[in-house]
Design an enzyme around this catalytic site. Structure first.
Site, PDB file in Angstrom:
ATOM      1  N   GLU A   1     100.123 -19.362  43.658  1.00  9.69           N
ATOM      2  CA  GLU A   1      99.276 -19.434  44.855  1.00  9.69           C
ATOM      3  C   GLU A   1     100.107 -19.714  46.110  1.00  9.69           C
ATOM      4  OE1 GLU A   1      96.405 -22.651  44.944  1.00  9.69           O
ATOM      5  OE2 GLU A   1      95.403 -21.816  46.689  1.00  9.69           O
TER       6      GLU A   1
ATOM      7  N   LYS B   1      97.021 -15.960  43.080  1.00 10.65           N
ATOM      8  CA  LYS B   1      95.904 -16.549  43.835  1.00 10.65           C
ATOM      9  C   LYS B   1      96.265 -16.398  45.301  1.00 10.65           C
ATOM     10  CE  LYS B   1      93.071 -20.656  44.366  1.00 10.65           C
ATOM     11  NZ  LYS B   1      92.233 -21.581  43.592  1.00 10.65           N
TER      12      LYS B   1
HETATM   13  P1  13P Z   1      89.516 -23.577  48.076  1.00 12.95           P
HETATM   14  O1  13P Z   1      88.768 -22.387  47.545  1.00 12.95           O
HETATM   15  O2  13P Z   1      88.652 -24.742  48.451  1.00 12.95           O
HETATM   16  O3  13P Z   1      90.523 -23.194  49.133  1.00 12.95           O
HETATM   17  O4  13P Z   1      90.360 -24.170  46.855  1.00 12.95           O
HETATM   18  C1  13P Z   1      91.012 -23.336  46.012  1.00 12.95           C
HETATM   19  C2  13P Z   1      92.251 -23.961  45.555  1.00 12.95           C
HETATM   20  O5  13P Z   1      92.449 -24.176  44.384  1.00 12.95           O
HETATM   21  C3  13P Z   1      93.250 -24.300  46.558  1.00 12.95           C
HETATM   22  O6  13P Z   1      94.433 -24.628  45.925  1.00 12.95           O
END
Ligand code: 13P
Length: 333
Positions: A177, A219
């Site tokens: 991510e 992600k």
């Molecule tokens: P949000 O969808 O609230 O941004 O959180 C997702 C997430 O795991 C951020 O690391």
């Protein structure tokens, strides 16, 4: 574990019409969420809240996996059933956040680097034994005056690649991510350029570290203008820019992409995902891994009366899963 087995898990995470619920808030972050709705932050309240979410009847119809936090993966329902068992019984794959959060990047004011590589191999072994089959690491890229720097992007890509390689070695699917924050006054073109550079850097590093993209999930943040940008854009503009950027920077061999909500409203997060999927077939499934956009409405209701609103809050989270599951198919009316 073979790459084929990792690929099977990764494919199940992005099965058609399904996505991920992120409930991996660190204790510091969940305290902020609880404070905002007037819940006292205790271990029992955190446990009860996660029980409400994970035991919602029918959640597994549109949720393929849930990302847990270190405390949560060890917790049980009030009746004594481990959360990981509840999840497996509902067809929800247990995932775990394994980074140790962001810290100031020394020498680069205003920029962050994610820590948590030391001892990670041993922690992954333990999480696997506890039932986790995928693991998330979040890097944060901030847009501002003269940032992000190449140094910050490279440092974060390097850490993401080292973590991803360790995950695959230990039989967990890495969910990488690199979040480009929505904070700031930048326009959508700037977000596009930064996101493209960040993704290219990340996939270069994953290649260098021999990470198999067939057993990996990205992600991603959507390509959006900064929250304080004077020029906001329509849903279709976000969808078009996001898909164009991903097509430019993400190899086709990757198993799937899920989006974070990043502070978008529930309605925006769902509408954007629906519009993205209405553009047409892409090399990878495009689904969701929302935290706030899956939970906030349910949390607000539960906070008013934890016992009395338990079932009603569960219905809300299942409805959010259904809407986002349909949006992952581009079929939300
Ligand atoms: P949000 O969808 O609230 O941004 O959180 C997702 C997430 O795991 C951020 O690391």
């Amino acid at each position: 574990m073979s790459i084929e087995q990792l690929e099977d898990i990764a494919q199940a995470m992005v099965a058609p019409g399904k996505g991920i619920i992120a409930i991996d808030e660190s204790n510091a972050t969940i305290k902020k969420r609880f404070d905002a709705v007037g819940i006292i932050d205790t271990e029992e309240h955190r446990r009860a809240y996660r029980e409400m979410l994970l035991t919602a009847p029918g959640l597994g119809e549109h949720i393929s996996g849930a990302i847990l936090y270190d405390e949560t993966i060890r917790q049980k329902t009030k009746a004594g059933v481990p959360f990981t068992k509840v999840m497996r019984d509902a067809g929800i794959i247990p995932g775990i956040k394994v980074d140790k959060g962001t810290h100031a990047l020394a020498g680069n004011p205003g920029e962050l680097v994610t820590e948590g590589l030391d001892g990670l191999r041993e922690r992954l072994k333990e999480y696997y034994a506890l039932g986790a089959r995928f693991a998330k690491w979040r890097a944060v890229i901030t847009i501002g005056d003269d940032i992000p720097t190449g140094t910050c992007i490279e440092a974060n890509s390097h850490a993401l690649a080292r973590y991803a390689a360790l995950c695959q070695e230990q039989g967990l699917v890495p969910m990488v991510e690199p979040e480009v924050l929505m904070d700031g006054e930048h326009d959508i073109e700037t977000c596009y350029e930064v996101t493209e550079v960040v993704l290219r850097s990340l996939f270069g590093a994953l290649y260098d570290f021999n990470v198999q993209l067939e057993g990996t999930i990205l992600k991603a943040s959507m390509v959006v203008p900064g929250k304080d940008c004077a020029e906001q854009v329509g849903v279709d503009d976000v969808a078009e820019a996001t898909v164009r950027c991903l097509r430019s920077a993400v190899p086709a061999s990757l198993t799937g992409i899920v989006f974070l909500s990043g502070g978008q409203s529930d309605a925006d997060a769902t509408a954007h995902l629906n519009a993205i999927n209405q553009i047409g077939a892409q090399p990878w499934p495009l689904s969701f891994s929302y935290g706030r956009a899956m939970q906030s409405a349910a949390l607000q209701l539960w906070a008013k009366d934890m016992a009395g609103n338990f079932a009603a809050a569960q219905k809300i989270v299942v409805q959010r899963a259904r809407d986002n599951g349909l949006a992952a198919l581009g079929k939300l009316k």
